[in-house]
Design an enzyme around this catalytic site. Sequence first.
Site, short mmCIF file in Angstrom:
data_model
loop_
_atom_site.label_atom_id
_atom_site.label_comp_id
_atom_site.label_asym_id
_atom_site.label_seq_id
_atom_site.Cartn_x
_atom_site.Cartn_y
_atom_site.Cartn_z
N HIS A 143 0.83 -1.20 0.03
CA HIS A 143 -0.06 0.01 -0.05
C HIS A 143 0.73 1.34 -0.12
O HIS A 143 0.44 2.34 0.43
CB HIS A 143 -0.91 -0.13 1.08
CG HIS A 143 -0.30 -0.08 2.58
ND1 HIS A 143 -0.79 -0.69 3.56
CD2 HIS A 143 0.81 0.63 2.93
CE1 HIS A 143 -0.02 -0.32 4.62
NE2 HIS A 143 0.89 0.31 4.41
N HIS A 195 -1.43 5.26 9.48
CA HIS A 195 -0.15 5.87 9.59
C HIS A 195 -0.34 7.21 10.25
O HIS A 195 0.50 8.22 9.69
CB HIS A 195 0.70 5.74 8.25
CG HIS A 195 0.79 4.70 7.49
ND1 HIS A 195 -0.37 3.95 6.94
CD2 HIS A 195 1.86 3.76 7.20
CE1 HIS A 195 0.26 2.75 6.40
NE2 HIS A 195 1.45 2.64 6.49
N HIS A 228 10.26 -4.01 3.95
CA HIS A 228 10.79 -2.61 3.96
C HIS A 228 11.16 -1.96 5.38
O HIS A 228 10.48 -2.38 6.32
CB HIS A 228 9.78 -1.69 2.93
CG HIS A 228 8.79 -1.50 3.42
ND1 HIS A 228 7.72 -2.34 3.94
CD2 HIS A 228 7.98 -0.29 3.96
CE1 HIS A 228 6.42 -1.71 4.33
NE2 HIS A 228 6.83 -0.70 4.32
N GLU A 230 4.12 -5.00 8.86
CA GLU A 230 2.71 -4.94 8.13
C GLU A 230 2.48 -6.18 7.70
O GLU A 230 0.95 -6.25 7.64
CB GLU A 230 2.74 -3.76 7.23
CG GLU A 230 2.85 -2.26 7.62
CD GLU A 230 3.07 -1.35 6.49
OE1 GLU A 230 2.89 -0.07 6.76
OE2 GLU A 230 3.57 -1.63 5.38
#
Lengths: 285, 114
Positions: free
Chosen positions: A12, A59, A191, A238
Site C-alpha cells: 500500500h 499511519h 521494507h 505490516e
Amino acid sequence: MAEVVGGLGTSHVPAIGNAIAKGLQQDPYWKPFFDGFIEARAWLKRIKPDAVVMFYNDHGLNFFLDKMPTFAVGAAPQYNNADEGWGLPVLRPCRGDAEFSWHLIEGLVGDEFDVTTCQEMLVDHAFVVPLQLLWPEGDAPPVVPVAVNTVQHPLASPARCLKLGRSIGRAIASYKKDMRVLVIGTGGLSHQLDGARAGFINKEFDMECIDKITANPEGLINYTVDDIVRLSGTQGVELLNWIAMRGALLGRVSKAFCNYHIPISNTASALLVLDNEAAEARRAA
Amino acid sequence: MADHGIPGTTIFDGVMARKGYALNKMCYSFNDPGNRAAFLKDEDAYCAKYHLTAEQREAVRHKNVLEMIAAGGNVYYLAKLAGIFGLNVQDLGAQQTGMTVEAFKAKLQEAGRN
C-alpha cells in the site's frame, strides 16, 4: 449466509497513490507493479464480492499516540480520506456497511477480542490505495476497515493476528445475509524506512511469507514481532495485516495469482490473490 | 526498552513513545495545511508551541532524521515533517545511510536482483 470467497494481500506504498494521480501505470518503473493488478481485477470480476473486510494499519491520520488501539473496527456508513500531510491527493469517501460491521464486532468481542469501535474513522493510503488498485473506476463494494496497530510497540503477535482473522472469518460465515465477502490485508512486504538500516529488503523472507500465507499460515505464528522486524524491516511488520487476512480464510485455500516486484519506493511490493472454497469445504465437512 | 538488538533499528516502543511524544504530536499536526504553513512561517514559534525538548528542537533544526529518531520521533509522523521540507522516503533513506539518493535507489534496485 455470507461466505468468504477470497483473500488478497497487497502493498500500500503511498507513492502508488501519486503514481496513479500522475497516470504513470505504463512508466517502466511502475509497469511491473501495476500490471499485476490486471489479473487481480479479472479475478475480482469472477468472484464478484459484495463486501470487503480490510486489515490495514493507520499511519497517523485517524489515530495518534494519545489513544492507540491494538485493533480498531470501523462501524460507519462511510469512511473519509483526508490530507496525510505529504502531498497525496485526497480521494472521495468509501462506502461502509455499519450493520455488517456491528455483526463482526459482536463476533470479535464474543471471542474475547475487545476491539475499539469507530463510528467515525478517517482512512489513509493503506486503505484507499488498495481500493484504487482493485477498483480504479471507484466502484468498490462496501468495506469494513479493521485497523491493526503496527506503529507503537508492543504490537499484537503474529499468532494473535491469525486468531483475529479466524474470529472474523467465523463471524462472516455466521452473517445471515447472502453476501460474497473478500478479505484484504495491506502493507509490506519487506521494507524499512527508518534508521541506519533504511532500505532493508529481504526477498528470501518475503518468498517464505508468500508460501506460508498461502499454504501454511501456522508456519508464521512462532515468529515474534521482533523476529519479523529483524527479517522484514520496521515497516515489513505490516505483514501482520496479511496474517490476519489469511486467518479469515477458513475454507480450502489455493493461490490464484501472485506478483512480486522490487522496488516500489523503498518497498518489496507484493500482490497475492487467494481463492477460498468455503462452500466446498462446508460440503466436505 | 528501545534497543531490541536489531542492527540499525530503533523499535518504537513505550520508551520511545514517551520520549518522542512532543515531536510526534507536532508532526501529527502537519496533517493540517494551515499548520504546515504556520511551521514554515515561524519554525521557532511552532516548535515552542509543541514544547519540543532541546534535543528534538536541534534535530528538527538540522533536518536530521537519525537525530529525530534518537529523540523519540516515529518515522510515520516524521514523514509529514519531511514532506514540508520536500523530502520523500528515498531522500530520508539516503540521509540516514549516508548515501547519495542515486546510490540509495541503486541499492534498492539491487535487492531485486539477488
